[in-house]
Design a protein around this motif. Sequence first.
Motif, short mmCIF file in Angstrom:
data_model
loop_
_atom_site.label_atom_id
_atom_site.label_comp_id
_atom_site.label_asym_id
_atom_site.label_seq_id
_atom_site.Cartn_x
_atom_site.Cartn_y
_atom_site.Cartn_z
N GLN A 1 47.88 45.63 46.30
CA GLN A 1 48.59 45.33 47.55
C GLN A 1 48.17 43.97 48.10
N PHE A 2 47.00 43.50 47.72
CA PHE A 2 46.52 42.19 48.16
C PHE A 2 46.86 41.09 47.14
N GLY A 3 47.66 41.44 46.13
CA GLY A 3 48.03 40.47 45.10
C GLY A 3 47.30 40.75 43.79
N TYR A 4 47.96 40.44 42.68
CA TYR A 4 47.38 40.76 41.39
C TYR A 4 46.10 39.97 41.11
N ARG A 5 45.98 38.77 41.69
CA ARG A 5 44.76 38.00 41.45
C ARG A 5 43.54 38.69 42.04
N THR A 6 43.76 39.55 43.04
CA THR A 6 42.65 40.31 43.62
C THR A 6 41.99 41.20 42.57
N LEU A 7 42.78 41.69 41.61
CA LEU A 7 42.21 42.50 40.54
C LEU A 7 41.12 41.74 39.79
N PHE A 8 41.39 40.47 39.54
CA PHE A 8 40.44 39.66 38.78
C PHE A 8 39.17 39.41 39.61
N PHE B 1 46.14 44.67 31.74
CA PHE B 1 46.43 43.28 31.44
C PHE B 1 47.78 43.12 30.74
N ALA B 2 48.09 44.02 29.80
CA ALA B 2 49.38 43.93 29.12
C ALA B 2 50.53 44.09 30.12
N PHE B 3 50.38 45.02 31.08
CA PHE B 3 51.40 45.18 32.12
C PHE B 3 51.49 43.92 32.97
N TYR B 4 50.35 43.31 33.26
CA TYR B 4 50.31 42.08 34.07
C TYR B 4 51.04 40.95 33.36
N VAL B 5 50.85 40.83 32.04
CA VAL B 5 51.48 39.76 31.28
C VAL B 5 52.99 39.94 31.22
N THR B 6 53.43 41.17 30.95
CA THR B 6 54.87 41.42 30.80
C THR B 6 55.57 41.61 32.13
N GLY B 7 54.82 41.97 33.19
CA GLY B 7 55.41 42.21 34.50
C GLY B 7 55.41 40.98 35.39
N PRO B 8 54.38 40.82 36.20
CA PRO B 8 54.35 39.69 37.14
C PRO B 8 54.47 38.32 36.48
N LEU B 9 53.92 38.14 35.27
CA LEU B 9 54.00 36.83 34.61
C LEU B 9 55.30 36.66 33.82
N HIS B 10 56.05 37.75 33.60
CA HIS B 10 57.36 37.70 32.92
C HIS B 10 57.27 37.11 31.51
N ARG B 11 56.21 37.49 30.79
CA ARG B 11 56.06 37.06 29.41
C ARG B 11 56.49 38.18 28.48
N SER B 12 56.62 37.88 27.20
CA SER B 12 57.14 38.85 26.23
C SER B 12 56.07 39.86 25.82
#
Length: 440
Positions: free
Chosen positions: A166-173, A39-50
Amino acid sequence: MIRLRSAAESTFGGLPGAFWWLWIGTLVNRIGGFVLPFFAFYVTGPLHRSAALAGAVAALFGAGAAVSGVVGGVLADRIGRKPTLVGSQLANAVTIVVLGYARSPWALALGALMVGLATNAFRPAQNAMIADMVPVGDRVRAYALNFWAINLGFSFSMAAVGLVTQFGYRTLFYADAATTTLCALLIAVLVPDSTPVATVRARASSSAKRDGDGHSRDGLGTVLRDRTFVAFVATTFLLLIVFMQINAALPMAMSASGLSAAQFGRISAINGVLIVLLQMPVTRLLKRYREGRVLAGAGLVIGAGFGLLAFGQSIEMYVLCVVVMTLGEIGNTPTGQAVSARLSQDHLRGRYQGVYQLAWTLSQVVAPLVGGVVISAYGGTPLWIGCFAVTALTALAFLRIGKQVERRVAVARSAEVEQTRQAQSSAQIADGQQPEFATA
């Protein structure tokens, strides 16, 4: 061949069928545990948050998990183990899907808090259910098998996460929520509620046990007044502050030593691989020793793993640190859960497990603060020496607590024998017979 069959029987044999369905549910749930580790990688990566936002979101998840662990324990005693398990898993699935649609900082923070409030309510109810259905002599093995399932599923999810993304990060959820829902359905259909009769009676008669303010006298207060148990939880908390440095100070030290994130990932993966390979063989070896000694020895091994880094911080030393520390974790985790169950009363078992969970959730919050402050102010070497010193203190405490647990178990057994003797004597007198163990 005979020795292999004997080892398999001593590892997997003799446990009730309901435990295995619960075990399968745990494995399924952990196989799909994609979201929280990344989740931390998701926030700082695809979502481009700090990174600051990622840390704040993680802290809110931890706060929610700390609360839900205690609440889940209370619910496991009040409404039953199975309803709490199924309800918390379904709530967890819903909150994970909602979190997948969060984008703003406020939505991410609220979503992480809600996931934390839902996800950890499962654990005390599950641990209480295992204690309900498994005899005392097999509980360490049962908790070890459950811990094994958690790590086996986690290893699979980490290997599969690249394919899923590969199917998109939302697929993880969605995948995480799907396996969580499947776990809830397995438990709902195939696992009977193990809530002891004593718990049901205590719940039914709770109105007669209330004080002048209308509060039940037999609840969390009873758990918190149990000095042996509180000392056990506090000692476990200190040990876990050391153990959680694997996710706190260790990556900081590796980064300072010039190791890449990929190298950190490969070295950290050793932990899960060793647990999958060694958990059950080591559990069989440790079965011959008393629980207090196992906890003390396991704590010292964890401290020794980190203490090794005081002699050097090469990649080989980091590997050795993780290997040694993992051996201590293998001995500590299932034994600690079994001791928590042994100390608890049947009708308060969920609450005991909920308070025990606090040691885990709070250590995840405190450990990064301690590790970061010590490394920033004094460097890595004092931290690693301090880790070993703290585990030496916890070892002494565990030895003392182990003796107290043994005395308590002996007193409980004597009371059970006396109750049985009195019941038999009363039955014989009612039948007009002379009691067999009446004294002259």
